[in-house]
Design a protein around this motif. Structure first.
Motif, PDB file in Angstrom:
ATOM      1  N   GLU A   1       0.838  -1.206   0.000  1.00  0.00           N
ATOM      2  CA  GLU A   1       0.000   0.000   0.000  1.00  0.00           C
ATOM      3  C   GLU A   1       0.878   1.263   0.000  1.00  0.00           C
ATOM      4  O   GLU A   1       0.548   2.262  -0.636  1.00  0.00           O
ATOM      5  CB  GLU A   1      -0.922   0.019   1.222  1.00  0.00           C
ATOM      6  CG  GLU A   1      -1.920  -1.130   1.289  1.00  0.00           C
ATOM      7  CD  GLU A   1      -3.126  -0.948   0.352  1.00  0.00           C
ATOM      8  OE1 GLU A   1      -3.183   0.056  -0.376  1.00  0.00           O
ATOM      9  OE2 GLU A   1      -3.997  -1.839   0.361  1.00  0.00           O
ATOM     10  N   MET A   2       1.966   1.224   0.766  1.00  0.00           N
ATOM     11  CA  MET A   2       2.844   2.395   0.833  1.00  0.00           C
ATOM     12  C   MET A   2       3.728   2.477  -0.409  1.00  0.00           C
ATOM     13  O   MET A   2       3.945   3.570  -0.944  1.00  0.00           O
ATOM     14  CB  MET A   2       3.689   2.332   2.124  1.00  0.00           C
ATOM     15  CG  MET A   2       4.346   3.639   2.507  1.00  0.00           C
ATOM     16  SD  MET A   2       3.212   5.049   2.646  1.00  0.00           S
ATOM     17  CE  MET A   2       3.010   5.195   4.405  1.00  0.00           C
TER      18      MET A   2
ATOM     19  N   LYS B   1       2.948   1.483  -3.323  1.00  0.00           N
ATOM     20  CA  LYS B   1       2.033   1.987  -4.356  1.00  0.00           C
ATOM     21  C   LYS B   1       1.950   3.510  -4.311  1.00  0.00           C
ATOM     22  O   LYS B   1       2.078   4.188  -5.326  1.00  0.00           O
ATOM     23  CB  LYS B   1       0.645   1.372  -4.119  1.00  0.00           C
ATOM     24  CG  LYS B   1      -0.481   1.995  -4.897  1.00  0.00           C
ATOM     25  CD  LYS B   1      -1.830   1.399  -4.487  1.00  0.00           C
ATOM     26  CE  LYS B   1      -2.947   2.387  -4.725  1.00  0.00           C
ATOM     27  NZ  LYS B   1      -4.251   1.881  -4.298  1.00  0.00           N
ATOM     28  N   ARG B   2       1.765   4.049  -3.101  1.00  0.00           N
ATOM     29  CA  ARG B   2       1.500   5.483  -3.007  1.00  0.00           C
ATOM     30  C   ARG B   2       2.756   6.330  -3.125  1.00  0.00           C
ATOM     31  O   ARG B   2       2.691   7.463  -3.599  1.00  0.00           O
ATOM     32  CB  ARG B   2       0.745   5.779  -1.717  1.00  0.00           C
ATOM     33  CG  ARG B   2      -0.693   5.283  -1.819  1.00  0.00           C
ATOM     34  CD  ARG B   2      -1.428   5.364  -0.519  1.00  0.00           C
ATOM     35  NE  ARG B   2      -2.830   5.054  -0.689  1.00  0.00           N
ATOM     36  CZ  ARG B   2      -3.323   3.812  -0.616  1.00  0.00           C
ATOM     37  NH1 ARG B   2      -2.524   2.782  -0.381  1.00  0.00           N
ATOM     38  NH2 ARG B   2      -4.614   3.610  -0.774  1.00  0.00           N
ATOM     39  N   LEU B   3       3.878   5.807  -2.675  1.00  0.00           N
ATOM     40  CA  LEU B   3       5.096   6.615  -2.786  1.00  0.00           C
ATOM     41  C   LEU B   3       5.630   6.615  -4.214  1.00  0.00           C
ATOM     42  O   LEU B   3       6.245   7.576  -4.654  1.00  0.00           O
ATOM     43  CB  LEU B   3       6.165   6.125  -1.800  1.00  0.00           C
ATOM     44  CG  LEU B   3       5.841   6.354  -0.317  1.00  0.00           C
ATOM     45  CD1 LEU B   3       6.951   5.813   0.564  1.00  0.00           C
ATOM     46  CD2 LEU B   3       5.630   7.835  -0.004  1.00  0.00           C
TER      47      LEU B   3
ATOM     48  N   ARG C   1       3.569   5.604  -6.910  1.00  0.00           N
ATOM     49  CA  ARG C   1       2.405   5.731  -7.792  1.00  0.00           C
ATOM     50  C   ARG C   1       2.266   4.570  -8.774  1.00  0.00           C
ATOM     51  O   ARG C   1       1.763   4.727  -9.871  1.00  0.00           O
ATOM     52  CB  ARG C   1       2.437   7.074  -8.528  1.00  0.00           C
ATOM     53  CG  ARG C   1       2.369   8.197  -7.520  1.00  0.00           C
ATOM     54  CD  ARG C   1       2.060   9.519  -8.120  1.00  0.00           C
ATOM     55  NE  ARG C   1       1.799  10.446  -7.027  1.00  0.00           N
ATOM     56  CZ  ARG C   1       0.639  11.029  -6.796  1.00  0.00           C
ATOM     57  NH1 ARG C   1      -0.380  10.822  -7.588  1.00  0.00           N
ATOM     58  NH2 ARG C   1       0.481  11.845  -5.772  1.00  0.00           N
TER      59      ARG C   1
END
Lengths: 390, 97
Positions: free
Chosen positions: B32-33, B35-37, B39
């Motif tokens: 999840e992290m 993915k977000r860091l 993108r």
């Protein structure tokens, strides 16, 4: 997992992570942050990234003026680029009455040093080139407002906090609080008990559950979760819709270009009661409603592909202002929750204020404790409603 | 041995194998992290290309089984749709509503 800590923070969003960092910065050595899922998973990672000082009351304007100063230096302070940019907020008026209201708000904001000004549609068009200026009479423009990357912000606070000794446990739901004779003795989790004398409830939409565990009425602070959704488009050329652009009269609809990948985030004030506190299922009625308004603000968006839709919660209080401070019924129980959609933008200053309140009993942050008093609801003493959006 | 700098894992956001491995080496092993860091999975393809590969990289580097790594939520619409189609003012290229 640790079996004891000086302070336990419940909730690993931007507020909880900021409190953890600021406590460590003040030299508190033994801080634990608990998150039931992954960091940011509650509301922060679902927010629209906006940061503004354009509020309509003194308390929020003063706090946000201070916060923007903090945001400016946060990348440097946390040694991690959080992508804060002062790209402004542009509110658009559709009637003469609204223009007058904007003027009053601007006067109040200017009084506290927020440089908002009334602009005409030619200037608005320069700021947001694809804007449909036809329906609007004037704009309230504060170039000092901005946006930051919510993912990077939570990560940066958590990373720095960990470096300074904070223990962060993700996927660790809290199952109970141990309170004896009005004093906190510990926090029960699915992975064990942590003995502590100080607890901060930073669980936002889930905060009433934590309050109940402390022996308070669940509605002691009546925080209601409202499903709030965002639709995001494929990237467009940078600089087209950099500020958050919002005609409040159009159902509080807004558009804002993601500072990092250039996609356009579109929101609208269609609030839905969630089926449960885990219900973040996007809905089709929102998709149609939000795009109806977004394509009126920026007609060219019709030709841009929608790539994602997601939902999160506005953890709303009756006056849309958060509850921040000490809860008098239980010794050393603090709360920073019910942000009603403003938690991310307020996180640096709120984290600092709560940390200072715990350690020093007072804070230099210009946070009006009386305004945000967690006990105001039980006294039936509501504040003027904080201006929402974004 | 191919150059990890040149191996694109996420084609939408041009994320390389090197960037993903560097993050995992820093201790960021939650997808999840990641993915977000970086993108990954957030572009027009919605992760169909990259996420399985990220799971493989994560599994290999953390010693977990691929099935132990839960994929992030799939976001709608599954395929990109022009906004005008969704507001009912245009037809899509494929005449799909």
């Amino acid at each position: 997992m640790k079996s004891k800590a000086e302070v336990v923070i419940i909730g690993g969003g931007s507020t909880g992570a900021s409190i953890a960092y600021h406590l460590a910065k003040l030299g508190v050595e033994d801080v634990v942050l608990l998150e039931k899922n992954y960091l940011g998973s509650g509301s922060t990672f679902r927010c629209a990234s906006g940061i503004r000082a354009q509020f309509t009351d003194e308390a929020n304007i003063k706090l946000q003026k201070y916060n923007i100063e903090r945001w400016k230096n946060l990348s440097e302070e946390l040694e991690y680029d959080i992508h804060f940019k002062q790209t402004g907020y542009l509110f658009l008026a559709t009637t003469e009455e609204e223009v007058e209201a904007f003027k009053q708000n601007i006067k109040l904001q200017n009084k506290f040093g927020v440089p908002t000004r009334l602009i005409d549609m030619d200037e608005a068009k320069e700021i947001v080139p694809p804007l449909n200026t036809e329906p609007f009479l004037a704009g309230a423009w504060n170039p000092a407002d901005g946006k930051a990357c919510p993912f990077r912000v939570v990560y940066a606070f958590a990373r720095k906090a960990r470096e300074m000794g904070v223990e962060i446990y993700e996927h660790t739901p809290v199952t109970g609080l141990i309170v004896e004779n009005g004093e906190i003795k510990g926090v029960k989790t699915e992975k064990g008990v942590i003995k502590t004398g100080i607890v901060v409830n930073a669980a936002n939409a889930w905060a009433p559950i934590i309050n109940e565990m402390a022996g308070l009425e669940r509605d002691f602070i009546p925080i209601r979760p409202y499903k709030h959704q965002i639709v995001k488009t494929e990237p467009i050329a940078p600089g087209q819709i950099e500020p958050l652009t919002c005609p409040p009269a159009w159902n509080d609809s807004y558009v804002i270009q993601d500072g990092e990948d250039g996609g356009v985030m579109c929101g609208t004030g269609l609030e839905k009661e969630p089926l449960s506190l885990d219900d973040v299922q996007p809905t089709y009625d929102f998709l149609r409603e939000v795009l109806k308004w977004a394509t009126k603000i920026i007609p060219a968006l019709k030709y841009v592909h929608v790539v994602r839709q997601w939902a999160g919660f506005y953890a709303k209080t009756p006056d849309s202002n958060p509850a921040i401070g000490r809860i008098q019924y239980v010794d050393e129980l603090y709360i920073a929750a019910g942000f009603s959609g403003h938690g991310f933008m307020m996180a640096p200053g709120v984290g600092e204020a709560i940390a200072e309140l715990i350690v020093k009993g007072k804070s230099k942050v210009p946070l009006d404790w009386e305004w945000y008093d967690p006990h105001r609801f039980e006294r039936g003493e509501l504040r003027s409603t904080a201006f929402q959006i974004g | 041995m191919s150059d990890k700098k040149n191996i694109i894992i996420c084609r939408c956001n041009e994320v390389t194998q090197e960037e993903i491995e560097a993050l995992i080496d820093q201790g960021i092993t939650d997808i999840e992290m990641i993915k977000r860091l970086l993108r990954i999975g957030m572009g027009p393809c919605q992760g169909r290309t990259c996420l399985p590969m990220v799971v493989s990289i994560l599994a290999r580097k953390t010693g977990k089984k691929p099935e132990e790594i839960k994929l992030p939520a799939t976001r709608i619409p599954v395929r990109p749709v022009p906004a005008g189609v969704l507001v009912g003012e245009m037809e899509s290229d494929e005449n799909e509503e």
